[in-house]
Write an enzyme that holds these catalytic residues in place. Sequence first.
Site, short mmCIF file in Angstrom:
data_model
loop_
_atom_site.label_atom_id
_atom_site.label_comp_id
_atom_site.label_asym_id
_atom_site.label_seq_id
_atom_site.Cartn_x
_atom_site.Cartn_y
_atom_site.Cartn_z
N GLY A 1 -20.18 18.23 -31.12
CA GLY A 1 -21.51 17.81 -31.55
C GLY A 1 -22.50 18.94 -31.35
N ALA A 2 -23.75 18.68 -31.75
CA ALA A 2 -24.80 19.70 -31.63
C ALA A 2 -26.07 19.04 -31.15
CB ALA A 2 -25.02 20.39 -32.97
N VAL B 1 -21.85 22.12 -29.10
CA VAL B 1 -20.93 21.73 -28.03
C VAL B 1 -19.50 21.78 -28.56
CG1 VAL B 1 -20.35 19.99 -26.32
CG2 VAL B 1 -22.69 20.18 -27.15
N ASP C 1 -35.36 12.92 -20.30
CA ASP C 1 -34.85 12.50 -21.61
C ASP C 1 -33.72 11.49 -21.46
OD1 ASP C 1 -34.90 12.45 -24.37
OD2 ASP C 1 -33.49 14.11 -24.60
#
Length: 617
Positions: free
Chosen positions: A22-23, A29, A137
């Site tokens: 993923g990003a 990643v 977050d």
Amino acid sequence: MDALRPDDPVEAGGYRLLARLGAGGMGQVYLGRDRRGRTVAVKMVHPELARDREFRSRFEREVAAARRVGGTWTAQVLDADTSAPTPWLATAYVPGPTLRETVARHGPLPEHSTLTLTGGLARALQAVHACGLVHRDLKPSNVLVTLDGPRVIDFGIARSLDAAVATRTGAVIGSPGFMSPEQIRGQRPTPAGDVFCLGAVLAYAASGHEPFGGPDLDMHAVMYRIAHEEPDLGALPERVRQVAKACLAKSPDARPRPDEILALLPDEPADPWLPAAVTADIGRGAARLLELQAPEHAPTFSALPAHHTDVRGRPVPSGPPPSSADTTPATRRTRTPAYLAAGAFGTVLAIAVALVVLQNGEPEPGVPAALDATTPTAGRTPTTPAGHMPQAMVGTWEGQSYHPATREQWLRRVTLRPGPSGGTAGSIWSVTDDTLCETRLTLIPAGADSAELRSHTVRSVPAGACGNGSRWSMELAGDATLNWTAGSTSATLSKASGDRVPERYRGQWWTTIGRPTAGSTAPPPRKTFDISDGTAGTEAVEITVTGGGDRCRAAAVLVSVEPAIVFFSTRTLEGNCKLGGMQRITPAPENGGLRWEAPQQGQSGGLQRNWPPSRRT
């Protein structure tokens, strides 16, 4: 998980990259493996950030701070190179999908699962805040659902983007729907902001909807509701609603601290905590990972350049993987904590997700200097955050204890792990002639060199023979000695000398048991021990008994490995075995072989090696 693209790297700092995971706003990643075959997640920084000097400087400080966080409810940073042309960070596995994916696939979590989730997130925030950090977050996509409880990932990425990018673009810092009112106003982040986000996350987990409106609503409308309107909590179970409402108070001073949240929850979390469908989903993910192979164009490790260095500037050699015996602290990398193995599923492999733990600016006033990531760390003795397991107690300990009421002698093998009060603190294997207890430990309070723990029985052989919920005390008595007390029982434990079956025991060994029947030409019964290259806590021993036309086979759990191997037969694999309880095999110096004894059966004898040796692994 997607295949590597033609323009993707195939190696980063000695880690072979296998797939794309993923990003995010900071980087891409990848799934990777190191020289020892351990699977890790590697996040590589976006090139435009890599060219920013200010970002590099902050990233270096934040990676240093990240090494202080990790434990039962978070994940561990393993390695990084902040000075590489493309900075990267390698992290430990965290088993399971995100909370966002879980709710999307299976719907809202039941009440008992949501309450357990809440406790795990509160403990994770305790660990983060104790290090002088603020997550900033916390949202469903940054919470991973594992068989062992929730894990929090991606600490403080928004803060780093604020310093490097967001302030130049006017971008909102945080994730709409899971931001605190003070974040929306641009105020300095505090631990109370993380508590607000926790309330929004548990409301989402229990209802499937964000409490201030979902992604279909305009971002600015969601932010207005967060700042000025009350959340929609009508669909939540009552106990979940009470906790969520307290966390979502508009004023930071009105929100509970993580320890106060834990006081609102049930004393004993549900076990198992996940619905069956979610558990099966995690297992399917593990099966997919097993099928993954390295891409054909990936280099072999022997071909890697010899000038790689780790984050501390030490060279990472090329060539074949180091042997398992190479445990010199100055050369080996940190190992993944064992607690990620997820209990009853034993060998389940984890779905890799990158963890980036980032410090949020300068330390808050009153934070000890040791928490300041800009302070040089060379030569500094690691400190233990208040309320955590003392660092000097972390490790595996063994010893004998005597129970005055039953007059039983017990062998205890205790493994203690780092982490905050309220978290899983380790495990104990306890064995006597006819009883085996596997116990999970929860840390209650902890001092500078002592800890109080609550026990929870995971396995009892025979069933019901082990107590549950007892309060145990442990205190350091020296560099390699630990005093253990449970009621009227006590023991002095020493550092365990090893975890894996020594070479001299491995293979197949046999002995005869009993005597031949008078007038019979049949050989006496024969017992065979098949001992694999296993570790304590695994079924590393297989026992086979033949004779009189019968055959019986049983598995045994390895409890200790030095100076003798001690194991306890736990389940029948074939035939109708009478499980032999605790058994021990020791070296026999007089003949260079081994000696076996089973106290419960009153049997013992010398062992001879079978040839050829067993090939069981």
